[in-house]
Design an enzyme around this catalytic site. Sequence first.
Site, PDB file in Angstrom:
ATOM      1  N   ASP A   1      -0.231 -11.283   0.418  1.00 44.85           N
ATOM      2  CA  ASP A   1       0.720 -11.093   1.508  1.00 44.85           C
ATOM      3  C   ASP A   1       0.719  -9.654   2.018  1.00 44.85           C
ATOM      4  OD1 ASP A   1       1.576 -13.780   1.250  1.00 44.85           O
ATOM      5  OD2 ASP A   1       2.834 -13.206  -0.441  1.00 44.85           O
TER       6      ASP A   1
ATOM      7  N   ASP B   1      -4.573  -8.604  -3.498  1.00 36.66           N
ATOM      8  CA  ASP B   1      -3.246  -9.122  -3.216  1.00 36.66           C
ATOM      9  C   ASP B   1      -3.370  -9.978  -1.956  1.00 36.66           C
ATOM     10  OD1 ASP B   1      -0.347  -9.295  -3.368  1.00 36.66           O
ATOM     11  OD2 ASP B   1      -0.304  -7.892  -1.688  1.00 36.66           O
TER      12      ASP B   1
ATOM     13  N   ASP C   1      -0.999  -3.936  -0.477  1.00 35.20           N
ATOM     14  CA  ASP C   1      -0.124  -3.234   0.467  1.00 35.20           C
ATOM     15  C   ASP C   1       1.136  -2.687  -0.176  1.00 35.20           C
ATOM     16  OD1 ASP C   1       2.511  -5.138   1.418  1.00 35.20           O
ATOM     17  OD2 ASP C   1       0.955  -6.066   0.213  1.00 35.20           O
TER      18      ASP C   1
END
Length: 228
Positions: free
Chosen positions: A10, A8, A187
Site C-alpha cells: 500500500d 510493501d 513508503d
Amino acid sequence: MANLALFDLDHTLIPTDSDHEWGRFMVKQGMVDAENFARENDRFFADYKAGKLDIHAYLIAMLTPLAKYTRAQLADFHAQYMHEVITPAIFPVAQELVKRHREAGDLCCVVTATNEFITRPIAQAFGVDTLIACEAETVNDDPHAPYTGRPTGTPSYKEGKIVRTEAWLASLGKTWSDFEHSYFYSDSHNDIPLLEKVTDPIATNPDDTLRAHAQAKGWRILELFQVS
C-alpha cells in the site's frame, strides 16, 4: 547468486491503501453497518499513519465481516473490488519495478500488514507468488474453508514483518546472509524495522517521517509515482 527483493504494497506498489479501500468497498456493498464501520475504518487508518495502530483490533474489525459469506461470495466481491478499485491503481512503472527484479532472478515477496484475503490477488497481479500478509483464520485446514472472522499467527506489522520474513526464509533453508543484496521497498515509517534489516533499503513514495529518516541514513529515496 540471486538477491532478495521485498515489497510493501500500500502506497508503495499502488498509490492507495488496499485495506482502507476494501473497508470503503464493504460499506458501499452493504456488507457492514455503513455509519459505524466507516467511522472505525477512518480511525484505524489515521492510527496506522500515526504509527499507533492496534493491529489486533484492526484485524478483527476487518475480518469479522468475512465470516458472514461463503468463499465463493467473497471471491465475487473481491473480483468486483479488483476491477473497480485496484486494477486502475496498478501503474506500469510499478509493474516494471517488480518485473526487473523477477527477470534478474531475485527471490521476490510482497510483505504487507494488510490481510491475505485482500492482498493475495493484488500480489498475483504483480506476478509475485509469495505473499507475507496478516493471516485470516478459517474454520478448518481446508484452504477453501469459510473464514472465522479472526486473525491467526504473527501479524506482519512493524517488527512482525521481520519475524514473518525470517520464518519464510528459514522454510527455504535460507537466512539474510545467503543474499549479497536484500532490497525492501516501502513508503511507511512503520516499516523502519525491516528497512533497517536489509542491505538495500529503498524509501518508496515515503511518508514525511520515513523521508526524514531515509535522508538522515543516506538511504535511496524512490518516487515511484505521484500520489494525488
